[in-house]
Design a protein around this motif. Structure first.
Motif, PDB file in Angstrom:
ATOM      1  N   PRO A   1       0.873  -1.001  -0.087  1.00 47.04           N
ATOM      2  CA  PRO A   1       0.184   0.025  -0.096  1.00 47.04           C
ATOM      3  C   PRO A   1       0.791   1.394   0.203  1.00 47.04           C
ATOM      4  CG  PRO A   1      -0.136  -1.124   2.069  1.00 47.04           C
ATOM      5  CD  PRO A   1       0.745  -1.971   1.347  1.00 47.04           C
ATOM      6  N   GLY A   2       2.132   1.126  -0.005  1.00 46.47           N
ATOM      7  CA  GLY A   2       3.030   2.470  -0.235  1.00 46.47           C
ATOM      8  C   GLY A   2       3.423   2.584   1.274  1.00 46.47           C
ATOM      9  N   ASP A   3       4.313   3.869   1.349  1.00 41.23           N
ATOM     10  CA  ASP A   3       5.070   4.211   2.587  1.00 41.23           C
ATOM     11  C   ASP A   3       4.297   5.006   3.653  1.00 41.23           C
ATOM     12  OD1 ASP A   3       7.199   3.396   1.248  1.00 41.23           O
ATOM     13  OD2 ASP A   3       7.685   5.363   0.469  1.00 41.23           O
ATOM     14  N   GLY A   4       4.599   5.029   4.790  1.00 43.68           N
ATOM     15  CA  GLY A   4       4.288   5.755   5.905  1.00 43.68           C
ATOM     16  C   GLY A   4       2.616   5.836   6.147  1.00 43.68           C
ATOM     17  N   GLU A   5       2.131   6.819   6.471  1.00 42.76           N
ATOM     18  CA  GLU A   5       0.755   7.024   6.795  1.00 42.76           C
ATOM     19  C   GLU A   5      -0.266   6.182   6.138  1.00 42.76           C
ATOM     20  OE1 GLU A   5      -0.956   9.063   9.279  1.00 42.76           O
ATOM     21  OE2 GLU A   5       1.219   8.903  10.156  1.00 42.76           O
ATOM     22  N   PRO A   6      -0.470   6.024   4.686  1.00 42.03           N
ATOM     23  CA  PRO A   6      -1.289   5.290   4.043  1.00 42.03           C
ATOM     24  C   PRO A   6      -0.988   3.806   4.691  1.00 42.03           C
ATOM     25  CG  PRO A   6      -0.293   6.683   2.563  1.00 42.03           C
ATOM     26  CD  PRO A   6       0.475   7.010   3.978  1.00 42.03           C
ATOM     27  N   ALA A   7       0.462   3.476   4.674  1.00 34.30           N
ATOM     28  CA  ALA A   7       0.444   1.947   4.860  1.00 34.30           C
ATOM     29  C   ALA A   7       0.050   1.466   6.180  1.00 34.30           C
ATOM     30  CB  ALA A   7       2.049   1.618   4.799  1.00 34.30           C
ATOM     31  N   GLU A   8       0.091   2.231   7.139  1.00 35.96           N
ATOM     32  CA  GLU A   8      -0.341   2.322   8.596  1.00 35.96           C
ATOM     33  C   GLU A   8      -1.855   2.291   8.656  1.00 35.96           C
ATOM     34  OE1 GLU A   8       1.681   4.857  11.311  1.00 35.96           O
ATOM     35  OE2 GLU A   8       0.551   3.965  12.871  1.00 35.96           O
ATOM     36  N   ARG A   9      -2.407   3.028   8.055  1.00 28.41           N
ATOM     37  CA  ARG A   9      -3.781   3.008   8.018  1.00 28.41           C
ATOM     38  C   ARG A   9      -4.382   1.611   7.610  1.00 28.41           C
ATOM     39  NH1 ARG A   9      -4.052   8.356   6.804  1.00 28.41           N
ATOM     40  NH2 ARG A   9      -4.295   7.881   4.553  1.00 28.41           N
ATOM     41  N   ALA A  10      -3.806   1.118   6.273  1.00 28.15           N
ATOM     42  CA  ALA A  10      -4.291   0.094   5.697  1.00 28.15           C
ATOM     43  C   ALA A  10      -3.875  -1.261   6.373  1.00 28.15           C
ATOM     44  CB  ALA A  10      -3.431  -0.293   4.227  1.00 28.15           C
ATOM     45  N   LEU A  11      -2.795  -1.247   7.185  1.00 24.88           N
ATOM     46  CA  LEU A  11      -2.528  -2.143   8.098  1.00 24.88           C
ATOM     47  C   LEU A  11      -3.263  -2.388   9.215  1.00 24.88           C
ATOM     48  CD1 LEU A  11       1.388  -2.282   8.043  1.00 24.88           C
ATOM     49  CD2 LEU A  11      -0.075  -3.888   7.315  1.00 24.88           C
ATOM     50  N   ARG A  12      -3.571  -1.124   9.967  1.00 28.46           N
ATOM     51  CA  ARG A  12      -4.502  -1.093  11.040  1.00 28.46           C
ATOM     52  C   ARG A  12      -5.912  -1.596  10.642  1.00 28.46           C
ATOM     53  NH1 ARG A  12      -3.195   1.325  15.650  1.00 28.46           N
ATOM     54  NH2 ARG A  12      -1.347   2.796  15.488  1.00 28.46           N
ATOM     55  N   ALA A  13      -6.372  -1.290   9.634  1.00 26.55           N
ATOM     56  CA  ALA A  13      -7.521  -1.622   9.190  1.00 26.55           C
ATOM     57  C   ALA A  13      -7.886  -3.146   8.868  1.00 26.55           C
ATOM     58  CB  ALA A  13      -8.287  -0.946   7.959  1.00 26.55           C
ATOM     59  N   GLY A  14      -6.722  -3.697   8.396  1.00 31.36           N
ATOM     60  CA  GLY A  14      -6.876  -5.159   7.914  1.00 31.36           C
ATOM     61  C   GLY A  14      -6.179  -6.127   8.772  1.00 31.36           C
ATOM     62  N   CYS A  15      -5.691  -5.784   9.728  1.00 31.35           N
ATOM     63  CA  CYS A  15      -4.638  -7.067  10.377  1.00 31.35           C
ATOM     64  C   CYS A  15      -5.423  -7.340  11.677  1.00 31.35           C
ATOM     65  CB  CYS A  15      -3.395  -6.269  10.919  1.00 31.35           C
ATOM     66  SG  CYS A  15      -2.227  -6.489   9.612  1.00 31.35           S
ATOM     67  N   GLN A  16      -5.466  -8.719  11.812  1.00 29.61           N
ATOM     68  CA  GLN A  16      -5.730  -9.239  13.303  1.00 29.61           C
ATOM     69  C   GLN A  16      -4.793  -9.681  13.810  1.00 29.61           C
ATOM     70  OE1 GLN A  16      -8.850  -9.411  14.156  1.00 29.61           O
ATOM     71  NE2 GLN A  16      -9.423  -8.324  12.293  1.00 29.61           N
ATOM     72  N   PRO A  17      -4.723  -9.939  15.308  1.00 25.12           N
ATOM     73  CA  PRO A  17      -3.558 -10.401  15.982  1.00 25.12           C
ATOM     74  C   PRO A  17      -3.264 -11.774  15.392  1.00 25.12           C
ATOM     75  CG  PRO A  17      -4.940  -9.337  17.368  1.00 25.12           C
ATOM     76  CD  PRO A  17      -5.620  -9.238  16.167  1.00 25.12           C
ATOM     77  N   GLY A  18      -2.050 -12.172  15.168  1.00 26.61           N
ATOM     78  CA  GLY A  18      -1.805 -13.381  14.751  1.00 26.61           C
ATOM     79  C   GLY A  18      -1.549 -13.413  13.279  1.00 26.61           C
ATOM     80  N   ASP A  19      -1.970 -12.420  12.606  1.00 27.11           N
ATOM     81  CA  ASP A  19      -1.534 -12.098  11.085  1.00 27.11           C
ATOM     82  C   ASP A  19       0.017 -12.276  10.993  1.00 27.11           C
ATOM     83  OD1 ASP A  19      -4.148 -12.421  10.532  1.00 27.11           O
ATOM     84  OD2 ASP A  19      -4.429 -10.443   9.803  1.00 27.11           O
ATOM     85  N   TRP A  20       0.402 -12.812   9.682  1.00 30.78           N
ATOM     86  CA  TRP A  20       1.856 -12.139   9.293  1.00 30.78           C
ATOM     87  C   TRP A  20       2.036 -11.117   8.387  1.00 30.78           C
ATOM     88  CZ3 TRP A  20       6.327 -15.133  10.127  1.00 30.78           C
ATOM     89  CH2 TRP A  20       6.299 -16.255  10.909  1.00 30.78           C
TER      90      TRP A  20
END
Ligand code: EPU
Length: 358
Positions: A1-20
């Motif tokens: 998803p790209g660098d910095g802020e946008p990457a962080e937003r995408a990860l926060r929305a899509g990640c569950q604990p335990g994901d790689w």
């Protein structure tokens, strides 16, 4: 998803604990990876240990066990109010239960036992802990022993215990008819009705301590009282050996069950409730006191003091736990004003203390 802020937003929305998470990049990617993982870990910490506990239990428990997070509990209770359990487990065996107890202890979180869901109030925010229910069929055992006593599993419903004992011509358990609980809950609360008490018929109980040790208690070594069993405050009932009063014709036992059923149907409401909401004060009936104080029919939201029996709060549809709590406060205040008596709640309040709520 790209660098910095946008990457962080995408990860926060899509990640569950335990994901790689796999990072692909060049240049200062390492610093970025460090920053992102730190920020996600911090978020994980705020969410509590629940996901990790559930994952550990899923790995350790047998295949027949159920382990879920954010399990809605309202429908598992007879009053039908309250939020979700952060972690909900249905162990399939004693070994499973021992794993749960060990994990809960290691993590320093609380364990709550859910029987058939009567006699308790779940807060709207849910239960910050691990809720355990012995609903797996493996806990619903009923066996007549060679000496005429019966051994019952903690998950056996009282209704079934009553019916199976009647079929076997064993009298003495008829009073349990209609109590919407299982053996484990009835032991913990020393459930009673129609002049009988659970511990009147108990000879021995088998329990699991919260350190994971199996123990047995003889009836005479137990400290039981009105809606109370000391030894089960911090332990899980696994099974009990019960003593029938006498051997009798199945039809005769059945007739006594019918008498109690009719009495209950005539004097107690049919709408969802938690059973009696207050303990009876010594020498009196909470229901009578509430009735005499003119509180029957009083309502907060969809929670109502039953017009049939004053000691039942019924859910008229979409009551919340907060409605029930407010009504409990109002009824207590009303009875205190009318009679000077301070009623104490009988139902258990999960994850909170009555002292803090009243
Ligand atoms: N009464 C009233 N008005 C009412 C309710 C009751 O005047 O609204 C009077 C009755 O007429 C009777 C007396 O109060 O004279 C006692 O009533 P009841 O026979 O219904 O018994 P209870 O003391 O209210 C207890 C248990 C019930 C159990 C019944 C039947 C407690 C708190 N309650 O109720 O247990 O089913 O006896 O044996 O111990 C429970 O624990 O959840 C529960 C429902």
């Amino acid at each position: 998803p790209g660098d910095g802020e946008p990457a962080e937003r995408a990860l926060r929305a899509g990640c569950q604990p335990g994901d790689w998470i796999v990072f692909v990049g060049a240049g200062d990617i390492e610093a970025e990876v460090e920053r992102l993982t730190e920020s996600l870990r911090a978020k994980d910490k705020r969410r509590g240990p629940w996901q990790e506990i559930a994952e550990t239990l899923r790995l350790r428990l047998s295949e027949g066990a159920k382990v879920v997070t954010e399990e809605p509990l309202a429908k598992k209770t007879t009053l039908r109010v309250g939020g979700a359990a952060r972690v909900y487990v249905e162990p399939a065996s004693v070994a499973d239960l021992q794993e749960v107890v060990r994990e809960v202890r290691q993590r320093g979180v609380s364990l709550h036992l859910l029987g058939r869901g009567s006699n308790l109030l779940i807060p709207d925010a849910g239960v910050e802990g691990v809720v355990v229910s012995l609903r797996n069929p493996g806990w619903e055992t009923f066996a007549v022993l060679a000496d005429g006593r019966i051994r019952v599993g903690a998950g056996l419903r009282l209704k079934n215990l009553c019916g199976l004992a009647a079929k076997a011509g064993l009298a003495g358990f008829e009073f349990l008819e209609g109590i919407p609980g299982n053996v484990g809950g009835a032991l913990r609360m020393n459930a009673g009705a129609m002049g009988g008490w659970m511990f009147d018929v108990v000879e021995r109980i088998e329990v699991l301590s919260l350190t994971g040790t199996r123990l047995e208690y003889q009836r005479e070594d137990l400290h039981v009282g009105y809606r109370h069993c000391q030894e089960l405050q911090d332990a899980v009932a696994l099974a009990a050996v019960l003593k029938p009063r006498e051997v009798s014709a199945a039809e005769q036992v059945g007739r006594q069950i019918d008498v109690y059923r009719t009495k209950r149907q005539e004097s107690q409401p049919r709408e969802p409730s938690a059973g009696c909401i207050f303990k009876n004060p010594a020498g009196d009936s909470a229901g009578r006191l509430i009735d005499a104080a003119g509180l029957k029919g009083r309502r907060v939201g969809d929670a109502e003091v039953s017009p049939v029996h004053g000691n039942f709060i019924v859910n008229r549809g979409r009551a919340s736990s907060a409605d029930v709590l407010q009504l409990v406060r109002e009824v207590r205040a009303g009875v205190k004003a009318a009679s000077g008596i301070e009623l104490e709640p009988e139902v258990l309040l999960y994850g909170a203390k009555w002292e803090d709520e009243l």
